[in-house]
Design a protein around this motif. Structure first.
Motif, PDB file in Angstrom:
ATOM      1  N   SER A 166       0.823  -1.211   0.000  1.00  0.00           N
ATOM      2  CA  SER A 166       0.000   0.000   0.000  1.00  0.00           C
ATOM      3  C   SER A 166       0.853   1.255   0.000  1.00  0.00           C
ATOM      4  CB  SER A 166      -0.925   0.010   1.220  1.00  0.00           C
ATOM      5  OG  SER A 166      -1.936  -0.961   1.110  1.00  0.00           O
ATOM      6  N   LEU A 167       1.955   1.220   0.741  1.00  0.00           N
ATOM      7  CA  LEU A 167       2.836   2.385   0.799  1.00  0.00           C
ATOM      8  C   LEU A 167       3.333   2.782  -0.583  1.00  0.00           C
ATOM      9  CD1 LEU A 167       5.291   2.074   3.849  1.00  0.00           C
ATOM     10  CD2 LEU A 167       3.677   3.916   3.363  1.00  0.00           C
ATOM     11  N   GLU A 168       3.535   1.803  -1.461  1.00  0.00           N
ATOM     12  CA  GLU A 168       4.136   2.070  -2.761  1.00  0.00           C
ATOM     13  C   GLU A 168       3.121   2.379  -3.857  1.00  0.00           C
ATOM     14  OE1 GLU A 168       8.308  -0.396  -2.261  1.00  0.00           O
ATOM     15  OE2 GLU A 168       6.660  -1.350  -3.331  1.00  0.00           O
ATOM     16  N   ASN A 169       1.885   2.619  -3.485  1.00  0.00           N
ATOM     17  CA  ASN A 169       0.894   3.035  -4.476  1.00  0.00           C
ATOM     18  C   ASN A 169       1.329   4.366  -5.092  1.00  0.00           C
ATOM     19  OD1 ASN A 169      -1.342   1.720  -5.437  1.00  0.00           O
ATOM     20  ND2 ASN A 169      -2.805   2.896  -4.236  1.00  0.00           N
ATOM     21  N   ASP A 170       1.418   4.443  -6.412  1.00  0.00           N
ATOM     22  CA  ASP A 170       1.866   5.673  -7.058  1.00  0.00           C
ATOM     23  C   ASP A 170       0.832   6.138  -8.077  1.00  0.00           C
ATOM     24  OD1 ASP A 170       2.128   3.857  -9.076  1.00  0.00           O
ATOM     25  OD2 ASP A 170       4.249   4.213  -9.459  1.00  0.00           O
ATOM     26  N   ALA A 171       1.108   7.262  -8.730  1.00  0.00           N
ATOM     27  CA  ALA A 171       0.125   7.867  -9.636  1.00  0.00           C
ATOM     28  C   ALA A 171      -0.072   7.068 -10.919  1.00  0.00           C
ATOM     29  CB  ALA A 171       0.545   9.294  -9.972  1.00  0.00           C
ATOM     30  N   VAL A 172       0.936   6.327 -11.362  1.00  0.00           N
ATOM     31  CA  VAL A 172       0.822   5.608 -12.635  1.00  0.00           C
ATOM     32  C   VAL A 172      -0.302   4.581 -12.584  1.00  0.00           C
ATOM     33  CG1 VAL A 172       2.010   4.081 -14.253  1.00  0.00           C
ATOM     34  CG2 VAL A 172       3.249   5.980 -13.196  1.00  0.00           C
ATOM     35  N   GLN A 332      10.367  -6.786 -11.805  1.00  0.00           N
ATOM     36  CA  GLN A 332      11.109  -6.173 -12.910  1.00  0.00           C
ATOM     37  C   GLN A 332      10.684  -4.706 -12.993  1.00  0.00           C
ATOM     38  OE1 GLN A 332      10.511  -8.501 -16.466  1.00  0.00           O
ATOM     39  NE2 GLN A 332      11.503 -10.303 -15.606  1.00  0.00           N
ATOM     40  N   LEU A 333      11.368  -3.859 -12.234  1.00  0.00           N
ATOM     41  CA  LEU A 333      11.014  -2.447 -12.183  1.00  0.00           C
ATOM     42  C   LEU A 333      11.460  -1.741 -13.457  1.00  0.00           C
ATOM     43  CD1 LEU A 333      11.900  -1.600  -8.465  1.00  0.00           C
ATOM     44  CD2 LEU A 333       9.714  -2.335  -9.432  1.00  0.00           C
ATOM     45  N   SER A 334      10.751  -0.642 -13.775  1.00  0.00           N
ATOM     46  CA  SER A 334      11.041   0.133 -14.975  1.00  0.00           C
ATOM     47  C   SER A 334      11.241   1.596 -14.594  1.00  0.00           C
ATOM     48  CB  SER A 334       9.874   0.003 -15.964  1.00  0.00           C
ATOM     49  OG  SER A 334       8.774   0.795 -15.539  1.00  0.00           O
ATOM     50  N   PRO A 335      11.657   2.451 -15.542  1.00  0.00           N
ATOM     51  CA  PRO A 335      11.813   3.879 -15.236  1.00  0.00           C
ATOM     52  C   PRO A 335      10.542   4.527 -14.696  1.00  0.00           C
ATOM     53  CG  PRO A 335      12.924   3.360 -17.288  1.00  0.00           C
ATOM     54  CD  PRO A 335      12.178   2.123 -16.890  1.00  0.00           C
ATOM     55  N   VAL A 340       8.725   4.631  -6.586  1.00  0.00           N
ATOM     56  CA  VAL A 340       8.939   3.449  -5.756  1.00  0.00           C
ATOM     57  C   VAL A 340      10.422   3.281  -5.450  1.00  0.00           C
ATOM     58  CG1 VAL A 340       8.786   0.929  -5.709  1.00  0.00           C
ATOM     59  CG2 VAL A 340       6.873   2.284  -6.602  1.00  0.00           C
ATOM     60  N   VAL A 341      11.252   3.425  -6.472  1.00  0.00           N
ATOM     61  CA  VAL A 341      12.698   3.258  -6.300  1.00  0.00           C
ATOM     62  C   VAL A 341      13.250   4.292  -5.322  1.00  0.00           C
ATOM     63  CG1 VAL A 341      14.924   3.402  -7.478  1.00  0.00           C
ATOM     64  CG2 VAL A 341      13.011   2.195  -8.558  1.00  0.00           C
ATOM     65  N   THR A 342      12.795   5.536  -5.440  1.00  0.00           N
ATOM     66  CA  THR A 342      13.275   6.597  -4.549  1.00  0.00           C
ATOM     67  C   THR A 342      12.885   6.316  -3.107  1.00  0.00           C
ATOM     68  OG1 THR A 342      13.077   8.206  -6.351  1.00  0.00           O
ATOM     69  CG2 THR A 342      13.225   9.080  -4.113  1.00  0.00           C
ATOM     70  N   PHE A 343      11.643   5.903  -2.898  1.00  0.00           N
ATOM     71  CA  PHE A 343      11.172   5.625  -1.543  1.00  0.00           C
ATOM     72  C   PHE A 343      11.936   4.459  -0.924  1.00  0.00           C
ATOM     73  CE2 PHE A 343       7.747   4.101   1.449  1.00  0.00           C
ATOM     74  CZ  PHE A 343       7.806   5.201   2.290  1.00  0.00           C
ATOM     75  N   ARG A 344      12.149   3.402  -1.702  1.00  0.00           N
ATOM     76  CA  ARG A 344      12.905   2.261  -1.180  1.00  0.00           C
ATOM     77  C   ARG A 344      14.346   2.656  -0.873  1.00  0.00           C
ATOM     78  NH1 ARG A 344      11.220  -2.990  -4.921  1.00  0.00           N
ATOM     79  NH2 ARG A 344       8.946  -2.769  -4.705  1.00  0.00           N
ATOM     80  N   ARG A 345      14.930   3.501  -1.700  1.00  0.00           N
ATOM     81  CA  ARG A 345      16.318   3.908  -1.474  1.00  0.00           C
ATOM     82  C   ARG A 345      16.460   4.648  -0.145  1.00  0.00           C
ATOM     83  NH1 ARG A 345      17.214   6.467  -5.988  1.00  0.00           N
ATOM     84  NH2 ARG A 345      16.783   8.566  -5.209  1.00  0.00           N
TER      85      ARG A 345
END
Length: 376
Positions: A166-172, A332-335, A340-345
């Motif tokens: 749920s935390l990683e829900n994004d606009a896309v 398999q993450l994409s650009p 999501v990548v920023t938050f995990r980092r």
């Protein structure tokens, strides 16, 4: 240096995990205030640990350990006396700090020192917050915008999936999971998204192809979401809807989303809003069942005629359908997953610092994150 922190460390929050140790440094909502009457106790499970939550006869909410220190009976079935709780089994009585107040049948001079643990508790925005960490708790974060006059709703939903889903829900995801809602929001296409670290966590931006506006969603560390209405950035004095949410792990397989929604209307306008709400607006008891039925292939989204909570049901099936947390190993993450990548980092950096004994970033909800209304 300790072992290298990986994505798998983010999704485990038990007391012996590095993620759990980090999460326990923050306040978490555990219950809706209106659901805990004075003189009652409830068992709650947070981050794979059981606790006892009760409201004293004075009206103050308290949290203590799950079991009595005597014979380990469950305390939530006991008796509330003042701001203390008495064990149902043999009557041992504990105050809100966990000190033993009475031990019936014991000789006074033969009593060894004994206690359970009590946890700092505060109520805010219609929710009961508890601090499960060690030592003196930090100040409970406040949201000034949420304290304006208006209609405040506290909402609780349990989802059978890890809290990070749920935390990683994004606009896309909105372009697909909620595509039937796009026309009524004057949106089309797929949004461009980007993210940057903030004083509070991560700021996520989105811009749709047919719109000049930039949407802003704040992710506060470690598990808070704050939707900043575009109206704040465009027009001082307009009607605003504020939304803050917390994703709180029950364990590694399910979590509870606590939401506080504020609509800044008062008087006659507020009365009209309340009267316009359908009876199902306040009844969310069936949403999980509908989501599970869709995932099981028993019904389709289009079969749901009452669309009051359709967006929540769409999010439910998208998040729960991601399956067990072990399946993240094959992502398999994409650009397009930059948010999501920023938050995990950021999360991994903080866990690595904690594991290595280094200083952690002190997160603050500053005016850089949410400008005050008076400055717009």
């Amino acid at each position: 240096m300790n072992r290298r922190i990986s994505d798998s460390d983010l999704v485990h929050t038990g007391p012996d995990t590095i993620g759990g140790q980090y999460m326990r440094r923050f306040w978490h909502p555990v219950y809706r205030s209106q659901d805990l009457p004075a003189g009652q106790a409830k068992p709650v499970r947070i981050m794979s640990t059981d606790f006892t939550l009760y409201r004293g006869e004075t009206g103050t909410a308290h949290a203590v350990d799950f079991r009595c220190s005597h014979r380990k009976a469950q305390l939530s079935i006991g008796f509330i006396e003042g701001d203390c709780i008495r064990c149902f089994y043999h009557g041992w009585k504990f105050d809100a700090q966990g000190h033993t107040v009475e031990r019936p049948g014991d000789v006074e001079h033969e009593r060894p020192a004994t206690r359970i643990r009590g946890y700092p508790t505060e109520e805010y925005l219609g929710l009961i917050f508890v601090y499960f960490g060690e030592g003196e708790p930090p100040p409970l974060p406040r949201f000034k915008e949420m304290e304006e006059p208006g209609i405040l709703d506290a909402i609780v939903d349990e989802l059978p999936c890890n809290f990070f889903f749920s935390l990683e829900n994004d606009a896309v995801h909105f372009a697909f999971a909620h595509r039937d809602l796009l026309p009524e929001r004057n949106l089309s296409g797929i949004p461009k998204v980007w993210a940057e670290e903030s004083d509070w966590g991560v700021t996520m931006f989105d811009q749709w192809p047919n719109s000049n506006r930039i949407g802003i969603a704040q992710k506060g560390m470690p598990n808070v979401g704050y939707i900043v209405p575009t109206a704040i950035l465009l027009a001082k004095g307009a009607r605003h809807a504020f939304h803050v949410s917390w994703r709180v792990p029950v364990d590694d397989t399910k979590h509870v989303t606590f939401r506080a929604n504020l609509l800044t209307v008062t008087g006659e306008e507020a009365r009209q809003v309340l009267e316009s709400r359908s009876p199902s607006y306040y009844d969310r008891s069936n949403l999980g069942k509908l989501g599970d039925a869709i995932l099981a292939g028993e019904i389709r989204l289009s079969d749901i005629k009452d669309r009051t909570h359709i967006e929540h049901i769409q999010d439910y099936i998208a998040q729960v359908s991601q399956g067990d947390i072990s399946m993240r190993q094959n992502e398999q993450l994409s650009p397009a997953d930059i948010c999501v990548v920023t938050f995990r980092r950021v999360w991994k950096r903080e866990l690595q610092a904690l594991a290595d004994g280094h200083e952690l970033k002190q997160w603050r909800l500053t005016e850089k994150v949410v400008p005050p209304l008076s400055t717009i």
